[in-house]
Design a protein around this motif. Structure first.
Motif, short mmCIF file in Angstrom:
data_model
loop_
_atom_site.label_atom_id
_atom_site.label_comp_id
_atom_site.label_asym_id
_atom_site.label_seq_id
_atom_site.Cartn_x
_atom_site.Cartn_y
_atom_site.Cartn_z
N UNK A 262 0.82 -1.21 0.00
CA UNK A 262 0.00 0.00 0.00
C UNK A 262 0.85 1.26 0.00
N UNK A 263 1.99 1.22 0.71
CA UNK A 263 2.80 2.43 0.80
C UNK A 263 3.69 2.64 -0.42
N UNK A 264 3.58 1.76 -1.42
CA UNK A 264 4.18 2.06 -2.72
C UNK A 264 3.26 2.99 -3.52
N UNK A 265 2.00 3.11 -3.06
CA UNK A 265 1.01 3.91 -3.77
C UNK A 265 0.59 5.17 -3.01
N UNK A 266 0.37 5.02 -1.71
CA UNK A 266 -0.25 6.08 -0.94
C UNK A 266 0.54 7.39 -0.91
N UNK A 267 1.85 7.38 -0.61
CA UNK A 267 2.55 8.66 -0.45
C UNK A 267 2.58 9.54 -1.70
N UNK A 268 2.51 8.94 -2.88
CA UNK A 268 2.58 9.74 -4.10
C UNK A 268 1.27 9.83 -4.85
N UNK A 269 0.16 9.38 -4.23
CA UNK A 269 -1.13 9.35 -4.91
C UNK A 269 -0.98 8.70 -6.29
N UNK A 270 -0.24 7.60 -6.31
CA UNK A 270 0.04 6.90 -7.56
C UNK A 270 -1.06 5.90 -7.85
N UNK A 271 -1.17 5.52 -9.11
CA UNK A 271 -2.17 4.50 -9.47
C UNK A 271 -1.50 3.37 -10.23
N UNK A 272 -2.05 2.18 -10.06
CA UNK A 272 -1.63 1.04 -10.86
C UNK A 272 -2.86 0.59 -11.64
N UNK A 273 -2.70 0.47 -12.95
CA UNK A 273 -3.85 0.23 -13.82
C UNK A 273 -3.50 -0.83 -14.86
N UNK A 274 -4.52 -1.28 -15.56
CA UNK A 274 -4.33 -2.20 -16.68
C UNK A 274 -4.90 -1.60 -17.94
N UNK A 275 -4.49 -2.14 -19.07
CA UNK A 275 -5.01 -1.67 -20.35
C UNK A 275 -5.00 -2.84 -21.32
N UNK A 276 -6.06 -2.94 -22.14
CA UNK A 276 -6.20 -4.05 -23.07
C UNK A 276 -6.59 -3.56 -24.46
N UNK A 277 -5.73 -3.75 -25.41
CA UNK A 277 -5.94 -3.38 -26.82
C UNK A 277 -6.70 -2.06 -26.94
N UNK A 278 -7.61 -1.93 -27.90
CA UNK A 278 -8.37 -0.71 -28.08
C UNK A 278 -9.64 -1.04 -28.83
N UNK A 279 -10.53 -0.08 -28.92
CA UNK A 279 -11.73 -0.26 -29.72
C UNK A 279 -11.37 -0.29 -31.21
N UNK A 280 -12.32 -0.68 -32.06
CA UNK A 280 -12.08 -0.60 -33.50
C UNK A 280 -11.83 0.85 -33.91
N UNK A 281 -12.59 1.76 -33.34
CA UNK A 281 -12.41 3.19 -33.63
C UNK A 281 -11.00 3.64 -33.30
N UNK A 282 -10.53 3.26 -32.12
CA UNK A 282 -9.18 3.68 -31.70
C UNK A 282 -8.10 2.96 -32.50
N UNK A 283 -8.35 1.70 -32.87
CA UNK A 283 -7.37 0.97 -33.67
C UNK A 283 -7.22 1.61 -35.05
N UNK A 284 -8.33 2.04 -35.65
CA UNK A 284 -8.22 2.74 -36.93
C UNK A 284 -7.47 4.07 -36.75
N UNK A 285 -7.74 4.75 -35.65
CA UNK A 285 -7.01 5.98 -35.34
C UNK A 285 -5.51 5.71 -35.25
N UNK A 286 -5.15 4.59 -34.59
CA UNK A 286 -3.75 4.21 -34.47
C UNK A 286 -3.12 3.93 -35.83
N UNK A 287 -3.85 3.20 -36.69
CA UNK A 287 -3.33 2.90 -38.03
C UNK A 287 -3.11 4.18 -38.83
N UNK A 288 -4.05 5.11 -38.73
CA UNK A 288 -3.90 6.38 -39.44
C UNK A 288 -2.71 7.17 -38.90
N UNK A 289 -2.53 7.15 -37.57
CA UNK A 289 -1.37 7.80 -36.95
C UNK A 289 -0.08 7.18 -37.47
N UNK A 290 -0.05 5.85 -37.54
CA UNK A 290 1.14 5.16 -38.05
C UNK A 290 1.40 5.51 -39.51
#
Length: 348
Positions: free
Chosen positions: A278-306
């Protein structure tokens, strides 16, 4: 039904072998794709070896698909025969929802995987891209920019969007310091994409063996995590840390690298639970999160960016007959940085 040829796993302990199967008849809103290239994702290995305990055999893996449209249904409006297209990790979504969530569909109930899953009818098996053709709903097919080579674009459909989505969500850009943990198939895409967004990118890898590559691809700094001094020098240095590795790491040590109000984001999938104090997070108001791929909309956005930034994956192209050898090399991190199967080799 059309007959497709590919390679499949028939048991967790057996190698992939040639496999002939039926693709479903196209509906009016379907696109038929001649697959030209398929990337190899570590998820393919986890799945066919039943390491996630959800395998239903036979399985034709592959969710990094690049190909050419060979036919379209009567209701299709976005694509024509001859178009360069991609298919990623899912081929339907939001089944049972009142409306499709085009921004967050990858997190909604009813996601249909490109392989090892069942379509909306819950009867028709989905089979992936280690094959010569696929039939996909128009809304789950994406355009690949004309200036990007098809073979090196295939990994963008999983590895690319897996890094693009958290970089965008946590606002990587000018003035932001971002660390990418791991310099592999995922990590090298994070370096390229984050640098193109204008962020200050640092690679954190176990050793310095890929330092030259990391700096060439856009990182400003590169540190070895097997050196304890790295964690002292970089304490509190980063707005965002994205961890791409599936191996066990000292999570509390990595959280020490995050600034106040910063985020540590997990995109790799370690086998065991993540132990965090807990004290790896609390003193700095840090967050630990996950992320999984993207929507089709965002994936097309990524391809256009690339397309705008001429970004593709660094690949080693192989024939499909080498797929089992390639799996073993992936497990040894013996690839720079993504294997891509030339599907034309199926005819050999």
């Amino acid at each position: 039904m059309a007959i497709a040829k590919g390679y499949a796993a028939t048991d967790a302990s057996k190698p992939l072998t040639p496999f002939t199967f039926e693709r479903r008849e196209p509906n009016p809103d379907d696109v038929v794709i001649d697959i030209k290239f398929a990337g190899i994702c570590h998820s393919d290995i986890h799945t066919v070896r039943n390491e996630w305990k959800n395998a239903v055999y036979p399985i034709v893996p592959g969710h990094e698909i690049a190909g050419i449209v060979s036919a379209v249904g009567s209701a299709v409006t976005k694509f024509r025969v001859g178009d360069r297209v991609g298919v990623g990790c899912f081929v339907d979504s939001c089944i049972g929802c009142a409306t499709r969530d085009v921004d967050r569909e990858q997190y909604m109930p009813g996601l249909v995987g490109t392989y090892n899953d069942f379509e909306a009818d819950r009867k028709t098996r989905t089979q992936g891209g280690y094959s010569d053709s696929i039939v996909v709903k128009e809304g789950y097919v994406m355009s690949i920019p004309d200036n990007l080579p098809l073979d090196a674009s295939a990994p963008l459909l999983c590895a690319g969007i897996t890094l693009y989505s958290p970089l965008r969500h946590w606002n990587a850009g000018p003035g932001k310091k971002v660390a990418i943990v791991g310099m592999g198939g995922l990590g090298h895409m994070g370096v390229k994409l984050g640098a193109a967004m204008g962020a200050d990118i640092t690679v954190l890898s176990q050793t310095l063996s890929k330092k030259e590559d990391g700096l060439k691809l856009g990182a400003k700094e590169y540190y070895a995590t097997n050196d304890p001094a790295t964690f002292e020098k970089l304490a509190g240095a980063f707005d965002l840390v994205i961890c791409t590795v599936s191996a066990e790491v000292d999570w509390n040590a990595y959280l020490g690298l995050v600034k106040v109000d910063g985020a540590f984001v997990v995109v790799g999938a370690p086998e065991n639970p993540i132990p965090v104090h807990a004290f790896a997070l609390i003193p700095g108001r840090k967050s630990i999160s996950g992320s999984m791929i993207g929507s089709i909309k965002e994936t097309q956005e990524m391809l256009d960016f690339c397309g705008r930034h001429n970004i593709v994956s660094e690949i080693e192209k192989i024939n499909i007959q080498q797929v089992n050898e390639a799996y073993e090399r992936v497990l040894k991190s013996d690839v720079r940085y993504r294997f891509v199967i030339d599907i034309a080799s199926l005819a050999a």
